[in-house]
Design a protein around this motif. Structure first.
Motif, PDB file in Angstrom:
ATOM      1  N   GLU A 100       0.809  -1.220   0.000  1.00  0.00           N
ATOM      2  CA  GLU A 100       0.000   0.000   0.000  1.00  0.00           C
ATOM      3  C   GLU A 100       0.845   1.273   0.000  1.00  0.00           C
ATOM      4  O   GLU A 100       0.313   2.381  -0.157  1.00  0.00           O
ATOM      5  CB  GLU A 100      -0.932   0.020   1.214  1.00  0.00           C
ATOM      6  CG  GLU A 100      -2.137  -0.908   1.113  1.00  0.00           C
ATOM      7  CD  GLU A 100      -1.753  -2.365   1.248  1.00  0.00           C
ATOM      8  OE1 GLU A 100      -0.892  -2.659   2.111  1.00  0.00           O
ATOM      9  OE2 GLU A 100      -2.281  -3.195   0.489  1.00  0.00           O
ATOM     10  N   THR A 101       2.155   1.150   0.196  1.00  0.00           N
ATOM     11  CA  THR A 101       3.026   2.330   0.223  1.00  0.00           C
ATOM     12  C   THR A 101       3.058   2.985  -1.159  1.00  0.00           C
ATOM     13  O   THR A 101       3.315   2.324  -2.164  1.00  0.00           O
ATOM     14  CB  THR A 101       4.463   1.963   0.642  1.00  0.00           C
ATOM     15  OG1 THR A 101       4.436   1.319   1.925  1.00  0.00           O
ATOM     16  CG2 THR A 101       5.323   3.207   0.735  1.00  0.00           C
ATOM     17  N   TYR A 157       3.678   8.788   7.468  1.00  0.00           N
ATOM     18  CA  TYR A 157       3.171   7.614   8.185  1.00  0.00           C
ATOM     19  C   TYR A 157       2.011   8.054   9.068  1.00  0.00           C
ATOM     20  O   TYR A 157       1.675   9.243   9.137  1.00  0.00           O
ATOM     21  CB  TYR A 157       4.290   6.948   8.978  1.00  0.00           C
ATOM     22  CG  TYR A 157       4.816   7.735  10.164  1.00  0.00           C
ATOM     23  CD1 TYR A 157       4.483   7.366  11.470  1.00  0.00           C
ATOM     24  CD2 TYR A 157       5.650   8.837   9.987  1.00  0.00           C
ATOM     25  CE1 TYR A 157       4.968   8.086  12.558  1.00  0.00           C
ATOM     26  CE2 TYR A 157       6.131   9.552  11.069  1.00  0.00           C
ATOM     27  CZ  TYR A 157       5.786   9.170  12.348  1.00  0.00           C
ATOM     28  OH  TYR A 157       6.254   9.891  13.425  1.00  0.00           O
ATOM     29  N   ASP A 158       1.361   7.097   9.735  1.00  0.00           N
ATOM     30  CA  ASP A 158       0.121   7.388  10.460  1.00  0.00           C
ATOM     31  C   ASP A 158       0.331   7.886  11.881  1.00  0.00           C
ATOM     32  O   ASP A 158      -0.635   8.042  12.634  1.00  0.00           O
ATOM     33  CB  ASP A 158      -0.782   6.154  10.471  1.00  0.00           C
ATOM     34  CG  ASP A 158      -0.120   4.955  11.156  1.00  0.00           C
ATOM     35  OD1 ASP A 158       0.990   5.112  11.709  1.00  0.00           O
ATOM     36  OD2 ASP A 158      -0.716   3.860  11.116  1.00  0.00           O
ATOM     37  N   SER A 177       5.432   2.482   9.734  1.00  0.00           N
ATOM     38  CA  SER A 177       4.946   1.909   8.474  1.00  0.00           C
ATOM     39  C   SER A 177       4.676   3.053   7.502  1.00  0.00           C
ATOM     40  O   SER A 177       3.851   3.925   7.775  1.00  0.00           O
ATOM     41  CB  SER A 177       3.673   1.089   8.703  1.00  0.00           C
ATOM     42  OG  SER A 177       3.947  -0.025   9.532  1.00  0.00           O
ATOM     43  N   GLN A 220       3.273   5.229   4.610  1.00  0.00           N
ATOM     44  CA  GLN A 220       2.134   5.390   3.715  1.00  0.00           C
ATOM     45  C   GLN A 220       2.585   5.949   2.367  1.00  0.00           C
ATOM     46  O   GLN A 220       2.021   5.604   1.330  1.00  0.00           O
ATOM     47  CB  GLN A 220       1.107   6.334   4.339  1.00  0.00           C
ATOM     48  CG  GLN A 220       0.506   5.816   5.636  1.00  0.00           C
ATOM     49  CD  GLN A 220      -0.397   6.834   6.311  1.00  0.00           C
ATOM     50  OE1 GLN A 220      -0.147   8.035   6.241  1.00  0.00           O
ATOM     51  NE2 GLN A 220      -1.444   6.373   6.959  1.00  0.00           N
ATOM     52  N   ARG A 221       3.613   6.819   2.412  1.00  0.00           N
ATOM     53  CA  ARG A 221       4.125   7.432   1.182  1.00  0.00           C
ATOM     54  C   ARG A 221       5.615   7.682   1.324  1.00  0.00           C
ATOM     55  O   ARG A 221       6.093   8.102   2.382  1.00  0.00           O
ATOM     56  CB  ARG A 221       3.406   8.747   0.896  1.00  0.00           C
ATOM     57  CG  ARG A 221       3.787   9.407  -0.433  1.00  0.00           C
ATOM     58  CD  ARG A 221       3.014  10.713  -0.625  1.00  0.00           C
ATOM     59  NE  ARG A 221       3.557  11.765   0.215  1.00  0.00           N
ATOM     60  CZ  ARG A 221       4.232  12.831  -0.253  1.00  0.00           C
ATOM     61  NH1 ARG A 221       4.423  12.973  -1.546  1.00  0.00           N
ATOM     62  NH2 ARG A 221       4.668  13.748   0.583  1.00  0.00           N
TER      63      ARG A 221
END
Length: 238
Positions: free
Chosen positions: A62-63, A83-84, A96, A98-99
């Motif tokens: 999903e990255t 990240y979140d 983790s 995300q982008r």
């Protein structure tokens, strides 16, 4: 209906009213890290971040990648990680991604100023003024450069960017022998090179066996034993 009843009714209406952000759509807060990749692993990378020091960045299907592909990640690149906000308390901490975003301009130095260089981009056919970060190493005319930026370039001619990190090919080590127009050196990793110098080579200091040097070159080396490079500049440690 008395005043108390009216107030209670108003409060109930307010409590029942839907809460919204940005026109009814709730926004998700994004947390960010930025820094230089020190190591790329199978499922992630080690980042020397400006915000939290060394952080293990885990990647997934999903990255999202911007400015590069996953298989183009390598040590030395300056990247931005979204990240979140969840970071483990392990050593090193983990997040983790995300982008992953990378913004870079590459070219050859055509002009050197006190705190900036102008690079010529052959593929784009233009020039860019790169404002160097504080404490950046010296650069010389002819050096190939990759400048990692925040993704912003001015609309001026030439365009201007602020570099977060700058890469140029160099070799560092000790001189093992000195010849008339060249010298032999051994890097800190034990690799041996013959460094050829020409009339345009910038030499800072006196070459002598055992001296420590930093060699700027174009990134190309011959397949000979030992390999040979053409020096753009040679800095000798005093």
């Amino acid at each position: 209906m008395n005043l108390v009843s009216i107030l209670m009714a108003v409060l109930m209406m307010l409590n029942l009213a839907p809460q919204s952000q940005s026109g009814g759509a709730q926004t998700q807060q994004v947390f960010a890290l930025s820094g230089i990749i020190s190591q790329v692993e199978e499922q992630g990378l080690m980042l020397e971040s400006e915000q939290s020091g060394q952080v293990l960045v885990n990647l997934s299907d999903e990255t999202v990648f911007e400015g590069l592909e996953k298989d183009e990640l390598r040590a030395g690149q300056y990247i931005f990680v979204d990240y979140d906000g969840k970071m483990t308390r392990s050593l090193p901490p983990q997040v983790s991604a995300q982008r992953i975003a990378m913004y870079a301009v590459s070219g050859v130095v055509s002009e050197v100023s006190e705190n900036s260089v102008t690079i010529s981009r052959e593929q784009e056919g233009d020039q860019v003024v790169v404002h160097l970060p504080e404490g950046a190493d010296a650069l010389y005319v002819g050096c190939p450069v990759t400048a990692y930026t925040d993704g912003v370039m001015t609309a001026s001619i030439p365009g201007q960017v602020n570099a977060r990190h700058v890469e140029t090919p160099t070799l560092e080590g000790k001189i093992s022998a000195v010849q008339e127009d060249s010298f032999s050196m051994t890097t800190g990793q034990g690799e041996e090179y013959t460094v050829n110098m020409g009339e345009d080579t910038v030499l800072s200091g006196a070459l002598k066996s055992g001296g420590k040097v930093k060699v700027y070159y174009n990134g190309a080396a011959t397949f000979s034993i030992p390999p040979q490079v053409a020096a753009i500049a040679v800095e000798v440690e005093a």
